[in-house]
Scaffold this active site. Sequence first.
Site, PDB file in Angstrom:
ATOM      1  N   CYS A   7     -15.352  -1.592 -11.124  1.00  0.00           N
ATOM      2  CA  CYS A   7     -14.569  -1.110  -9.990  1.00  0.00           C
ATOM      3  C   CYS A   7     -14.257  -2.268  -9.037  1.00  0.00           C
ATOM      4  O   CYS A   7     -15.101  -3.125  -8.780  1.00  0.00           O
ATOM      5  CB  CYS A   7     -15.347  -0.023  -9.252  1.00  0.00           C
ATOM      6  SG  CYS A   7     -14.466   0.647  -7.845  1.00  0.00           S
ATOM      7  N   ASP A  20      -6.525  18.655  -6.216  1.00  0.00           N
ATOM      8  CA  ASP A  20      -7.332  18.357  -5.030  1.00  0.00           C
ATOM      9  C   ASP A  20      -8.732  18.864  -5.288  1.00  0.00           C
ATOM     10  O   ASP A  20      -8.922  19.811  -6.056  1.00  0.00           O
ATOM     11  CB  ASP A  20      -6.798  19.084  -3.794  1.00  0.00           C
ATOM     12  CG  ASP A  20      -7.271  20.514  -3.755  1.00  0.00           C
ATOM     13  OD1 ASP A  20      -6.729  21.328  -4.521  1.00  0.00           O
ATOM     14  OD2 ASP A  20      -8.218  20.827  -3.002  1.00  0.00           O
ATOM     15  N   HIS A  57     -16.013   4.587  -2.406  1.00  0.00           N
ATOM     16  CA  HIS A  57     -15.994   4.300  -3.846  1.00  0.00           C
ATOM     17  C   HIS A  57     -15.526   5.509  -4.660  1.00  0.00           C
ATOM     18  O   HIS A  57     -14.672   5.377  -5.550  1.00  0.00           O
ATOM     19  CB  HIS A  57     -17.372   3.851  -4.341  1.00  0.00           C
ATOM     20  CG  HIS A  57     -17.462   3.906  -5.829  1.00  0.00           C
ATOM     21  ND1 HIS A  57     -16.947   2.923  -6.641  1.00  0.00           N
ATOM     22  CD2 HIS A  57     -17.914   4.883  -6.671  1.00  0.00           C
ATOM     23  CE1 HIS A  57     -17.094   3.273  -7.911  1.00  0.00           C
ATOM     24  NE2 HIS A  57     -17.679   4.462  -7.954  1.00  0.00           N
ATOM     25  N   CYS A  60     -17.606  -1.771  -4.015  1.00  0.00           N
ATOM     26  CA  CYS A  60     -18.147  -2.488  -5.177  1.00  0.00           C
ATOM     27  C   CYS A  60     -17.946  -4.002  -5.054  1.00  0.00           C
ATOM     28  O   CYS A  60     -18.698  -4.775  -5.638  1.00  0.00           O
ATOM     29  CB  CYS A  60     -17.522  -1.944  -6.452  1.00  0.00           C
ATOM     30  SG  CYS A  60     -18.035  -0.244  -6.769  1.00  0.00           S
ATOM     31  N   ASP A  62      -3.455  24.020   2.726  1.00  0.00           N
ATOM     32  CA  ASP A  62      -3.647  25.245   1.950  1.00  0.00           C
ATOM     33  C   ASP A  62      -3.310  26.439   2.842  1.00  0.00           C
ATOM     34  O   ASP A  62      -2.988  26.273   4.011  1.00  0.00           O
ATOM     35  CB  ASP A  62      -5.069  25.299   1.374  1.00  0.00           C
ATOM     36  CG  ASP A  62      -6.133  25.384   2.452  1.00  0.00           C
ATOM     37  OD1 ASP A  62      -5.778  25.446   3.648  1.00  0.00           O
ATOM     38  OD2 ASP A  62      -7.319  25.379   2.102  1.00  0.00           O
ATOM     39  N   CYS A 113     -13.150  -1.755  -5.850  1.00  0.00           N
ATOM     40  CA  CYS A 113     -12.992  -1.207  -4.501  1.00  0.00           C
ATOM     41  C   CYS A 113     -13.776  -2.026  -3.466  1.00  0.00           C
ATOM     42  O   CYS A 113     -14.589  -2.877  -3.812  1.00  0.00           O
ATOM     43  CB  CYS A 113     -13.411   0.262  -4.470  1.00  0.00           C
ATOM     44  SG  CYS A 113     -15.175   0.558  -4.241  1.00  0.00           S
TER      45      CYS A 113
END
Length: 377
Positions: free
Chosen positions: A305, A267, A336, A310, A93, A307
């Site tokens: 999920c 973002d 997660h 999980c 940024d 991931c």
Amino acid sequence: MAIKYELIKTCKQSGARLGRVHTPHGVIETPAFMPVGTQATVKTMSPEELKMMDAHIILSNTYHLFLRPGHELIRQAGGLHKFMNWDRPILTDSGGFQVFSLSEMRKITEEGVQFRSHLNGDKLFISPEVAMEIQNALGSDIMMAFDECPPHPAEYDYVKQSLERTTRWAERCLKAHSRPDDQALFAIVQGGMYEDLRRQSAMELTSMDFPGYAIGGLSVGEPKDIMYQVLDYTVPLLPAAKPRYLMGVGSPDALLEGSIRGIDMFDCVLPTRIARNGTTMTSQGRLVVRNAKYANDFGPLDPECSCYTCTNYSRAYIRHLIKADETFGIRLTTYHNLHFLLQLMRDVRRAIAEDRLLDFRDAFFTKYGLFDNEKGF
Ligand SMILES: [Zn+2]
């Protein structure tokens, strides 16, 4: 030109765009969510973990790196990619938002902004030229023009003066940018919640032909329906052949509504920030895993999920770690939450490819609202 935007297709049902942004450090599939790595790190995550969850790009903050460790040190290290060991795209940024939200005793003039560091009170100055010098030293793939982000609400006359200065600053950024062949500079459309001012800002900035455009000054405390209205009239003013980035937005509903309105990049610190106090995003809505009701719950954070968190750990274990102030608990919720939003964007891209993003949104919202007392962000 440092980047190239490729429009793959437009969703027949919603108008959302499926695309790719080609950068010197690889391809970003869009619409994309960018995890935020404020201090040259996505808090508690290693670059390897970010790759495991398949983040295509991360964002880092110019203001924070300017204050500490300083852009000259990062230049010596060979740039931000080398310094933090991340070889995929980075967006930085401009520092503008933090100068206005974090620093003390700031004074805005046509030349730039004088302010005191929020870390040690040092007197500092950022102008469009300084913002370019810093970001050129960092070597990000996408850099942002230095802008003023007025607070919300703000008076019409102030917003108008401020956006006109942002246009003049954008012109100075273009001139000062020393690496246009390998770093793409995006301009930021301002104008608050005023339609004619958004139009003025977009027209002035698009006439300068930047490689991409961001919409700034949203998600600053206004109701979401106002944000969607601003997107409804602002996005069509941006060139279709360039990427469009909605700054500071990362709640699942806003990612969906933004994509439907033609946004390509987002973002937000939301997923990482809430993870650190034990709040998670799941397919059934918000879940505060530190709550007592999960003490004996041996199921995963989100049964849908896939991931790392999980697959391997229970709500009860994560709750215990967070209650005991163990860093690993925060790492698990952070992993997660980031995976959840990256997976959401993979699902969004697939729904666009199959012309069914509105159906996908409705199904997502229906499920997402199941826990009435905990839904939403
Ligand atoms: Zn998960």
